[in-house]
Design a protein around this motif. Structure first.
Motif, short mmCIF file in Angstrom:
data_model
loop_
_atom_site.label_atom_id
_atom_site.label_comp_id
_atom_site.label_asym_id
_atom_site.label_seq_id
_atom_site.Cartn_x
_atom_site.Cartn_y
_atom_site.Cartn_z
N PRO A 61 0.79 -1.23 0.00
CA PRO A 61 0.00 0.00 0.00
C PRO A 61 0.83 1.28 0.00
O PRO A 61 0.35 2.33 -0.45
CB PRO A 61 -0.83 -0.12 1.28
N ASP A 62 2.07 1.23 0.51
CA ASP A 62 2.90 2.44 0.52
C ASP A 62 3.58 2.68 -0.81
O ASP A 62 4.38 3.61 -0.96
CB ASP A 62 3.93 2.37 1.65
N GLY A 63 3.26 1.82 -1.81
CA GLY A 63 3.81 2.02 -3.15
C GLY A 63 5.08 1.24 -3.44
O GLY A 63 5.53 1.20 -4.59
N LYS A 64 5.67 0.61 -2.44
CA LYS A 64 6.90 -0.15 -2.67
C LYS A 64 6.58 -1.43 -3.42
O LYS A 64 5.70 -2.19 -3.03
CB LYS A 64 7.59 -0.45 -1.34
N LYS A 65 7.29 -1.65 -4.51
CA LYS A 65 7.04 -2.79 -5.38
C LYS A 65 8.27 -3.70 -5.43
O LYS A 65 9.40 -3.23 -5.50
CB LYS A 65 6.69 -2.31 -6.79
N TYR A 66 8.01 -5.01 -5.38
CA TYR A 66 9.10 -5.98 -5.41
C TYR A 66 8.81 -7.07 -6.44
O TYR A 66 7.66 -7.48 -6.63
CB TYR A 66 9.28 -6.64 -4.04
N ALA A 67 9.88 -7.53 -7.10
CA ALA A 67 9.74 -8.67 -7.99
C ALA A 67 9.53 -9.91 -7.12
O ALA A 67 9.94 -9.94 -5.95
CB ALA A 67 11.00 -8.83 -8.85
N ALA A 68 8.89 -10.93 -7.67
CA ALA A 68 8.61 -12.13 -6.89
C ALA A 68 8.71 -13.36 -7.78
O ALA A 68 8.72 -13.26 -9.01
CB ALA A 68 7.22 -12.04 -6.27
N GLU A 69 8.80 -14.52 -7.14
CA GLU A 69 8.85 -15.79 -7.86
C GLU A 69 7.91 -16.78 -7.19
O GLU A 69 7.63 -16.67 -5.99
CB GLU A 69 10.28 -16.35 -7.87
N VAL A 70 7.41 -17.74 -7.96
CA VAL A 70 6.50 -18.75 -7.43
C VAL A 70 7.31 -19.83 -6.72
O VAL A 70 8.20 -20.45 -7.30
CB VAL A 70 5.66 -19.38 -8.55
N VAL A 71 7.00 -20.05 -5.45
CA VAL A 71 7.66 -21.09 -4.66
C VAL A 71 6.97 -22.43 -4.89
O VAL A 71 7.61 -23.48 -5.02
CB VAL A 71 7.63 -20.73 -3.16
N GLY A 72 5.65 -22.41 -4.94
CA GLY A 72 4.88 -23.62 -5.17
C GLY A 72 3.42 -23.26 -5.38
O GLY A 72 2.96 -22.21 -4.91
N HIS A 73 2.71 -24.11 -6.08
CA HIS A 73 1.28 -23.85 -6.32
C HIS A 73 0.52 -25.16 -6.35
O HIS A 73 1.03 -26.19 -6.78
CB HIS A 73 1.09 -23.07 -7.63
N ALA A 74 -0.72 -25.12 -5.85
CA ALA A 74 -1.58 -26.30 -5.78
C ALA A 74 -2.87 -26.02 -6.54
O ALA A 74 -3.71 -25.26 -6.06
CB ALA A 74 -1.88 -26.65 -4.32
N GLN A 75 -3.01 -26.63 -7.69
CA GLN A 75 -4.19 -26.41 -8.52
C GLN A 75 -5.46 -26.85 -7.81
O GLN A 75 -6.46 -26.13 -7.78
CB GLN A 75 -4.04 -27.19 -9.83
N GLY A 76 -5.45 -28.04 -7.22
CA GLY A 76 -6.64 -28.57 -6.58
C GLY A 76 -7.12 -27.74 -5.41
O GLY A 76 -8.31 -27.53 -5.24
N TYR A 77 -6.19 -27.28 -4.60
CA TYR A 77 -6.54 -26.46 -3.44
C TYR A 77 -6.75 -25.00 -3.82
O TYR A 77 -7.30 -24.22 -3.04
CB TYR A 77 -5.43 -26.51 -2.40
N ASP A 78 -6.25 -24.58 -4.99
CA ASP A 78 -6.24 -23.18 -5.43
C ASP A 78 -5.47 -22.30 -4.46
O ASP A 78 -5.89 -21.20 -4.11
CB ASP A 78 -7.65 -22.63 -5.62
N VAL A 79 -4.32 -22.79 -4.02
CA VAL A 79 -3.44 -22.05 -3.12
C VAL A 79 -2.05 -21.98 -3.75
O VAL A 79 -1.60 -22.93 -4.39
CB VAL A 79 -3.34 -22.73 -1.74
N ALA A 80 -1.40 -20.84 -3.61
CA ALA A 80 -0.04 -20.68 -4.10
C ALA A 80 0.76 -19.85 -3.11
O ALA A 80 0.20 -19.06 -2.35
CB ALA A 80 -0.02 -20.01 -5.48
N VAL A 81 2.08 -20.05 -3.14
CA VAL A 81 2.99 -19.25 -2.32
C VAL A 81 4.03 -18.64 -3.25
O VAL A 81 4.62 -19.33 -4.08
CB VAL A 81 3.70 -20.10 -1.25
#
Length: 497
Positions: free
Chosen positions: A237-257
């Motif tokens: 919210p303060d405007g600071k932006k960071y690049a990120a990468e996918v650690v893992g994702h679960a299609q069935g649960y619809d959860v990702a980190v």
């Protein structure tokens, strides 16, 4: 809870199978994951009306909006109805289970793309003064709407600052347990996620800080496009932006980190996690997200129902679906809210906003930007926390299973074990949990512990609320006679096998 790839989305809907009903054992709802608005909503066909003025004519601006597509649900986007037909799905977590067909949702819009007709001129000087005031008010309203429409159109890629005198309003002290107090504490720990695949497809969603190591929890459908060679950014919210990468994702649960790159620990304040098992219908809820790209939006409501069976598709056309036993809330959730936190009155996270009901197609989907109708669905945080921990630890999701394939056909009598499994395999896995418990093809499962099971997707979603190794009581019918048995759930790793 509409799964949209673009960013911003499952119990049964009244008009489509399965549709939300008043029973906790309702058929799973196809849902639309409220992801981000990859497309700009069009202006309304009818302009806003100022109280005391005559109704206005039709809008002069553009009339149609392009549907936002999502990869999985609440992202938040519209998906098709829950799977039905004679398709069999492995309840053991075998992958991929058939997905509900995507059903487009009509786009909606807002803004000031219209012309106000000139008001009738009243007689006399007093009338002229009143007319001038009305004209000024209409002009100001149109200007404000225009600014809002522009901000949405830009999808939060920029910001606008307006300096006004608050006359000391900012000095007002608010109760820390009020909605304003909870929002003030939670907002700094939420992020707006922008995902883009190598093919240019993507959108906007939401996430929240999970730990001080830079891990952010969100929906799988929010980041799915960026999994293979895509680009991810997270903006605070303060405007600071960071690049990120996918650690893992679960299609069935619809959860990702995802994990932020180069984010200082001082920026990372994890949100406290609540206990979704202790949530009660009627409890207050607070949702935070970026509906249609409007970052840092706070909405409120209550828990409308628990254990809503929800099945949602990401709208990608792949034969995969997400299943959940969801928390239902009437807090306003729209495309772009997907992956954002659903908080309780104390500010603790009780769920992850994932899908919404689409009013115009009777189901849930992710291929359109349907708006909130007060039927939103969130993944219970107890389940999401377990999944996130597994993803951080191994990068792979772990699903509980009973080792049997069930029909995904719409039903109200239970989940029937099919005569044959997926691709001609055994419907009951030899030596698996169901086999050891004495279950056979043709058996109809009607209860799991105390939860009524009315269909295959409902059973899958309920099993996935448990962990491998858990013991559950299965009630089933064979030749019209009811039986019970205990099943020790097995496990399956990964989304494809």
């Amino acid at each position: 809870m509409s799964t949209e790839n673009e960013g911003t989305e499952v119990p049964p809907a009244p008009s489509a199978p399965p549709v939300p009903v008043d029973s906790p054992a309702a058929s799973p709802q196809p849902s639309s994951a409220p992801q981000g608005g990859a497309t700009t909503p069009p202006p309304p066909s009818t302009p806003p009306r100022v109280p005391g003025t005559p109704p206005q004519g039709p809008a002069a601006g553009p009339q149609s909006g392009e549907a936002a597509a999502g990869a999985a649900a609440p992202s938040g986007a519209a998906a098709g109805p829950a799977p039905h037909g004679s398709t069999a799905s492995p309840v053991d977590g075998s992958w991929p289970p058939p997905a509900p067909p995507a059903m487009p949702a009509s786009g909606g819009g807002w803004g000031a793309g219209y012309q106000q007709p000139a008001p009738a001129r009243p007689s006399g000087r007093r009338g002229g003064l009143i007319a001038a005031v009305i004209v000024a008010a209409l002009f100001a309203g149109g200007l404000g709407g225009g600014i809002g429409y522009t901000l949405a159109k830009n999808d939060d890629t920029g910001s606008t600052t307006v300096s006004v005198s608050d006359n000391g309003a900012s000095q007002v002290k608010r109760d820390p347990n009020s909605i304003a107090g909870v929002a003030a504490r939670a907002l700094p720990s939420t992020v707006t996620i922008e995902a883009q695949g190598s093919n240019g497809r993507g959108g906007t969603g939401t996430g929240f800080v999970f730990d001080t190591q830079g891990h952010i929890i969100t929906n799988n459908h929010v980041v799915a496009d960026a999994v293979d060679g895509g680009r991810l950014t997270a903006t605070f919210p303060d405007g600071k932006k960071y690049a990120a990468e996918v650690v893992g994702h679960a299609q069935g649960y619809d959860v990702a980190v995802i994990k932020l790159k180069d984010a200082p620990s001082s920026q990372l304040k994890p949100l406290p996690l609540g206990d979704s098992d202790k949530v009660a219908v009627g409890d207050q809820t607070i949702a935070i997200g970026a509906p249609f790209g409007l970052s840092n939006t706070v909405t409120t409501g209550i828990i409308s129902a628990k254990n809503r069976p929800v099945a949602s598709s990401d709208g990608s056309g792949e034969s995969r679906a997400s299943y959940m036993s969801a928390l239902q809330t009437d807090a306003s959730i729209n495309p772009g809210n997907s992956g954002g936190p659903l908080l309780d009155a104390r500010g603790a996270v009780i769920g992850i906003n994932s899908a919404i009901q689409s009013a115009n197609n009777g189901g849930f989907g992710s291929s359109g930007q349907s708006g909130s109708i007060g039927l939103g669905f969130a993944i219970p945080i107890n389940q999401a926390k377990y999944v996130a921990q597994q993803l951080i630890k191994t990068g792979q999701p772990v699903y509980a299973k009973i080792g049997a394939s069930v029909s995904l056909e719409e039903s109200s009598s239970g989940a029937q074990i099919t005569d044959q499994g997926v691709d001609g395999s055994d419907a009951v896995e030899p030596g698996g949990p169901a086999d050891k418990a004495g279950l056979e093809p043709g058996d109809v499962i009607t209860k799991l512990d105390d939860t009524v099971i009315d269909s295959g997707p409902t059973l899958i979603g309920e099993i996935w609320t448990h962990k491998p190794g858990d013991k559950v009581k299965i009630t089933y019918k064979r030749d019209g006679v009811e039986h019970t048995t205990e099943v020790t759930l097995g496990s399956r790793v990964g989304d494809s096998d």
